[in-house]
Write a protein that holds these residues in place. Sequence first.
Motif, PDB file in Angstrom:
ATOM      1  N   TYR A  55       0.843  -1.193   0.000  1.00  0.00           N
ATOM      2  CA  TYR A  55       0.000   0.000   0.000  1.00  0.00           C
ATOM      3  C   TYR A  55       0.882   1.249   0.000  1.00  0.00           C
ATOM      4  CZ  TYR A  55      -3.930  -3.043   1.069  1.00  0.00           C
ATOM      5  OH  TYR A  55      -4.893  -4.019   1.009  1.00  0.00           O
ATOM      6  N   GLY A  56       0.374   2.317  -0.649  1.00  0.00           N
ATOM      7  CA  GLY A  56       1.141   3.545  -0.748  1.00  0.00           C
ATOM      8  C   GLY A  56       2.333   3.374  -1.663  1.00  0.00           C
ATOM      9  N   SER A  71       4.777   4.089  -4.974  1.00  0.00           N
ATOM     10  CA  SER A  71       5.196   5.109  -5.936  1.00  0.00           C
ATOM     11  C   SER A  71       6.466   4.654  -6.625  1.00  0.00           C
ATOM     12  CB  SER A  71       5.423   6.462  -5.254  1.00  0.00           C
ATOM     13  OG  SER A  71       6.526   6.409  -4.382  1.00  0.00           O
ATOM     14  N   ASP A 107      -4.369  -0.568  -7.936  1.00  0.00           N
ATOM     15  CA  ASP A 107      -5.650   0.038  -7.593  1.00  0.00           C
ATOM     16  C   ASP A 107      -5.465   1.529  -7.396  1.00  0.00           C
ATOM     17  OD1 ASP A 107      -6.748  -2.481  -7.612  1.00  0.00           O
ATOM     18  OD2 ASP A 107      -6.677  -2.740  -5.436  1.00  0.00           O
ATOM     19  N   ASP A 108      -6.339   2.340  -8.039  1.00  0.00           N
ATOM     20  CA  ASP A 108      -6.298   3.803  -7.916  1.00  0.00           C
ATOM     21  C   ASP A 108      -4.917   4.341  -8.287  1.00  0.00           C
ATOM     22  OD1 ASP A 108      -8.932   3.726  -6.939  1.00  0.00           O
ATOM     23  OD2 ASP A 108      -8.202   3.417  -4.883  1.00  0.00           O
ATOM     24  N   ASP A 144       2.932  10.766  -2.900  1.00  0.00           N
ATOM     25  CA  ASP A 144       2.750  10.692  -1.451  1.00  0.00           C
ATOM     26  C   ASP A 144       4.007  10.235  -0.735  1.00  0.00           C
ATOM     27  OD1 ASP A 144       0.149  11.508  -1.698  1.00  0.00           O
ATOM     28  OD2 ASP A 144      -0.670   9.482  -1.712  1.00  0.00           O
ATOM     29  N   GLN A 176       2.086   6.573  -9.076  1.00  0.00           N
ATOM     30  CA  GLN A 176       1.759   6.129  -7.732  1.00  0.00           C
ATOM     31  C   GLN A 176       0.413   5.415  -7.753  1.00  0.00           C
ATOM     32  OE1 GLN A 176       1.327   9.443  -5.042  1.00  0.00           O
ATOM     33  NE2 GLN A 176      -0.149  10.498  -6.327  1.00  0.00           N
ATOM     34  N   ALA A 177       0.175   4.598  -6.724  1.00  0.00           N
ATOM     35  CA  ALA A 177      -1.082   3.860  -6.609  1.00  0.00           C
ATOM     36  C   ALA A 177      -1.380   3.615  -5.141  1.00  0.00           C
ATOM     37  CB  ALA A 177      -1.013   2.539  -7.363  1.00  0.00           C
ATOM     38  N   ARG A 178      -2.668   3.530  -4.841  1.00  0.00           N
ATOM     39  CA  ARG A 178      -3.068   3.246  -3.457  1.00  0.00           C
ATOM     40  C   ARG A 178      -2.628   1.842  -3.050  1.00  0.00           C
ATOM     41  NH1 ARG A 178      -7.121   0.430  -1.261  1.00  0.00           N
ATOM     42  NH2 ARG A 178      -8.090   0.111  -3.311  1.00  0.00           N
ATOM     43  N   LYS A 179      -2.749   0.892  -3.997  1.00  0.00           N
ATOM     44  CA  LYS A 179      -2.390  -0.499  -3.706  1.00  0.00           C
ATOM     45  C   LYS A 179      -1.744  -1.119  -4.935  1.00  0.00           C
ATOM     46  CE  LYS A 179      -4.478  -4.972  -2.456  1.00  0.00           C
ATOM     47  NZ  LYS A 179      -5.749  -5.687  -2.188  1.00  0.00           N
TER      48      LYS A 179
END
Length: 222
Positions: A58-59, A61, A142-143, A154, A181-184
């Motif tokens: 998660y998080g 980049s 994801d995202d 981030d 970057q992506a949330r997951k």
Amino acid sequence: MESVARGGTRWKRFALVMVPSVAATAAIGIGLAQGALAASFTVSGQQFKVKAGHIEGYGFSSYGAVDTGYEEMTGDGKTARAVSVSSFKTATIRDMCQSVVTDLPVLGKITMRMTAGEGKEPVKARNLYLDIAQLDGNATFDDIDIGVAVKDTDNAAGPDGPAGQGPPVKGRVQENGFAQQARKATLTDVEQTAWATTAGSFSLAGLKMRLLRGDGPDAECF
């Protein structure tokens, strides 16, 4: 996390390194095309291999950067090399293997191979940063945001590299360079070669280490 200074010490070849992530080769190409990236990050000059069956992070980049080392020395004793910096705020890894080969006097090539996360408990990492040379595997995001500036991800740090935010932007990457970057991020069947890795914390469940004579697929992770 503040950037960690790493030198050319031989024992650094045996530093415990972490999971693979996604290599953003586009980030490297675009970053270099925009201008010379400062080479201020010193590494041992030797690549290592990491293999993982499954990674969930998660998080995430990724962006292009430059490392320096002591392999193929130039006039100033350093060689600049382009890398893809991939990072996770948190990650869990299953079926992880890491290997590095070194030449020893009399004995010849010796491979140090470490495995972890093969049982019920996975490997766990926090504030993980990898300087990647190449990667093969499968990935799902994801995202995801593609094409953001490095300074706007981030996980990117400010010019002074405050603790907990990874290597500082100033010095070895361009603040307005290409990033994603992506949330997951979920990766499977990953095989990676890298130059360096840093992390805020790294928990290795079921760690096993072996010294094997020779190199190649029978000794290394792949």
